[in-house]
Design a protein around this motif. Structure first.
Motif, PDB file in Angstrom:
ATOM      1  N   ASP A 191       0.852  -1.183   0.000  1.00 14.19           N
ATOM      2  CA  ASP A 191       0.000   0.000   0.000  1.00 14.19           C
ATOM      3  C   ASP A 191       0.889   1.236   0.000  1.00 14.19           C
ATOM      4  O   ASP A 191       1.845   1.326   0.775  1.00 14.19           O
ATOM      5  N   ASP A 193       1.361   5.659  -0.399  1.00 17.20           N
ATOM      6  CA  ASP A 193       0.843   7.016  -0.385  1.00 17.20           C
ATOM      7  C   ASP A 193       1.645   7.770  -1.434  1.00 17.20           C
ATOM      8  O   ASP A 193       2.875   7.880  -1.323  1.00 17.20           O
ATOM      9  N   VAL A 196       0.262  10.788  -8.673  1.00 15.27           N
ATOM     10  CA  VAL A 196       0.378  10.264 -10.033  1.00 15.27           C
ATOM     11  C   VAL A 196       0.176  11.393 -11.037  1.00 15.27           C
ATOM     12  O   VAL A 196      -0.707  12.242 -10.862  1.00 15.27           O
ATOM     13  N   LYS A 205      -3.503  11.621  -4.768  1.00 19.42           N
ATOM     14  CA  LYS A 205      -3.394  10.485  -3.859  1.00 19.42           C
ATOM     15  C   LYS A 205      -3.855   9.204  -4.542  1.00 19.42           C
ATOM     16  O   LYS A 205      -4.538   9.241  -5.572  1.00 19.42           O
ATOM     17  N   ILE A 206      -3.475   8.082  -3.972  1.00 21.23           N
ATOM     18  CA  ILE A 206      -3.888   6.768  -4.471  1.00 21.23           C
ATOM     19  C   ILE A 206      -5.159   6.356  -3.738  1.00 21.23           C
ATOM     20  O   ILE A 206      -5.183   6.292  -2.509  1.00 21.23           O
ATOM     21  N   SER A 207      -6.201   6.076  -4.496  1.00 22.71           N
ATOM     22  CA  SER A 207      -7.468   5.669  -3.894  1.00 22.71           C
ATOM     23  C   SER A 207      -7.500   4.171  -3.663  1.00 22.71           C
ATOM     24  O   SER A 207      -6.717   3.411  -4.239  1.00 22.71           O
ATOM     25  N   ALA A 220      -6.488   7.322  -9.304  1.00 26.98           N
ATOM     26  CA  ALA A 220      -5.504   6.257  -9.465  1.00 26.98           C
ATOM     27  C   ALA A 220      -5.690   5.267  -8.335  1.00 26.98           C
ATOM     28  O   ALA A 220      -5.997   5.656  -7.203  1.00 26.98           O
ATOM     29  N   LEU A 221      -5.544   3.988  -8.648  1.00 23.38           N
ATOM     30  CA  LEU A 221      -5.650   2.950  -7.621  1.00 23.38           C
ATOM     31  C   LEU A 221      -4.824   1.748  -8.036  1.00 23.38           C
ATOM     32  O   LEU A 221      -4.304   1.689  -9.148  1.00 23.38           O
ATOM     33  N   ILE A 222      -4.689   0.795  -7.132  1.00 20.96           N
ATOM     34  CA  ILE A 222      -4.019  -0.466  -7.435  1.00 20.96           C
ATOM     35  C   ILE A 222      -5.104  -1.465  -7.842  1.00 20.96           C
ATOM     36  O   ILE A 222      -6.015  -1.739  -7.074  1.00 20.96           O
ATOM     37  N   LEU A 228      -0.715  -0.236 -11.040  1.00 20.69           N
ATOM     38  CA  LEU A 228      -1.274   1.101 -10.930  1.00 20.69           C
ATOM     39  C   LEU A 228      -2.193   1.355 -12.119  1.00 20.69           C
ATOM     40  O   LEU A 228      -1.791   1.203 -13.274  1.00 20.69           O
ATOM     41  N   LEU A 251       4.922   8.365 -11.112  1.00 19.06           N
ATOM     42  CA  LEU A 251       4.474   8.089  -9.746  1.00 19.06           C
ATOM     43  C   LEU A 251       5.507   8.595  -8.755  1.00 19.06           C
ATOM     44  O   LEU A 251       6.686   8.242  -8.836  1.00 19.06           O
TER      45      LEU A 251
END
Length: 256
Positions: A191, A193, A196, A205-207, A220-222, A228, A251
Motif C-alpha cells: 500500500d 501514499d 500520479v 493520492k492513491i485511492s 488512481a488505484l491499485i 497502478l 508516480l
C-alpha cells in the motif's frame, strides 16, 4: 486436458471455429476454451498482457495457444514453452514476455516438425495449419522435444516497474480495458501514499476504490492485477486524458 485459445481473430469469421475443429479432429477428448479473440489486431503486447492476467488461474497442464502473429508466413519462429504448470505455443515475437518474466521455464523448443502440422500449410493461417494441430498432438502426449530443436531463452527483464520504496518512478500505459481504464506497468509492492501524473493531469493520492472520488473524477488505484491503474468514476479515462498505449505515467511515492 485443456487447450485455451488467445487470438486477435474476433468472432465474426470462421477462423476460431476452424481451429477448434482441427484440434478436436486430432483429439476429440480435449476441452477447448476461449481466453479471448478480441485482442486489437496485431497488438502483440495487448495479447501478452491478457495472457499474463489469466494463465495462473487455469488448471495445471493447460496448453495456451496464442496467435497474434503480424508476420505470419515469414521466417519468424514459432516456440513451444513448458513451465512447471503450463505449456505455451506462440510466435516468437514477444507475446510471452509478460508470463516468462515470472515463471520458471523447463523446456523451450522451436516448432519445426511438419509431422505435427496439417498437410497443406498456408502462408496466412498458421493458427489452423500449425498452432492448432501442434496443440492437439501435445494434448495427446507428444513431448515438446519431438517438435524441434531447443530454443534459445533469456528471461525477459524490465517488464514491470517495481515501486517498493519512496521515490520517483516512470512507467507507461500497457493496456486499456473496455471501460477506458489506463493500466500501467508500475507495480507497487505494498500500500502506498503517492501522487500520479499523466500528461497534464495530476492525481494527488492513491485511492482504494472508485467510490473514493466523485462521479466523473479522475483517480488512481491499485487494480486486481496489482498494477497502478488510472480511471474515472462512472467515466472513461482514455477519453478524458486522450492518453493511449505507451503514454508515460509518473508516480511519486511519498511513503509505504
Amino acid at each position: 486436458m485443456l487447450i485455451a485459445l488467445l487470438t486477435d481473430f474476433g468472432n465474426r469469421d470462421w477462423f476460431v471455429g476452424v481451429m477448434k475443429g482441427v484440434i478436436l479432429k486430432i483429439n476429440p477428448n480435449v476441452n477447448v476454451v476461449d481466453l479471448s479473440h478480441e485482442v486489437a489486431p496485431q497488438n502483440v503486447k495487448e495479447a501478452g498482457f491478457i495472457l499474463w492476467n489469466a494463465y495462473r488461474f487455469f488448471p495445471k497442464g493447460t496448453i495456451f495457444v496464442c496467435v497474434v502473429d503480424p508476420t505470419v508466413g515469414s521466417d519468424r519462429k514459432i516456440i513451444a514453452v513448458q513451465t512447471k504448470e503450463h505449456i505455451f505455443i506462440a510466435p516468437d515475437n514477444g507475446i510471452l514476455d509478460f508470463v516468462l518474466s515470472e515463471v520458471e521455464v523447463l523446456k523451450s523448443v522451436y516448432v519445426e516438425n511438419k509431422s505435427y502440422f496439417l498437410e497443406n500449410i498456408s502462408t496466412t493461417f498458421h493458427g489452423r495449419d500449425i498452432f492448432a494441430p501442434v496443440a492437439a498432438y501435445i494434448s495427446r502426449g507428444v513431448d515438446l522435444g519431438e517438435l524441434g530443436e531447443e530454443a534459445s531463452f533469456r528471461k525477459p527483464e524490465g517488464i514491470f516497474v517495481e515501486a517498493s520504496t519512496p521515490g520517483d518512478y516512470i512507467g507507461e500505459v500497457i493496456y486499456i480495458d473496455r471501460f477506458g481504464n489506463l493500466i500501467t506497468n508500475i507495480k507497487p509492492t505494498a500500500d502506498i501514499d503517492g501522487e500520479v501524473k499523466i500528461k497534464e493531469y495530476i492525481i494527488e493520492k492513491i485511492s482504494k476504490t472508485y467510490a473514493d472520488v466523485k462521479s466523473g473524477q479522475l483517480l488512481a488505484l491499485i487494480d486486481s492485477s496489482g498494477l497502478l491503474e488510472i480511471g474515472v468514476r462512472n467515466g472513461n479515462a482514455k477519453e478524458l486524458t486522450k492518453a493511449d498505449y505507451g503514454e508515460k505515467v509518473f508516480l511519486k511515492v511519498k511513503k509505504i
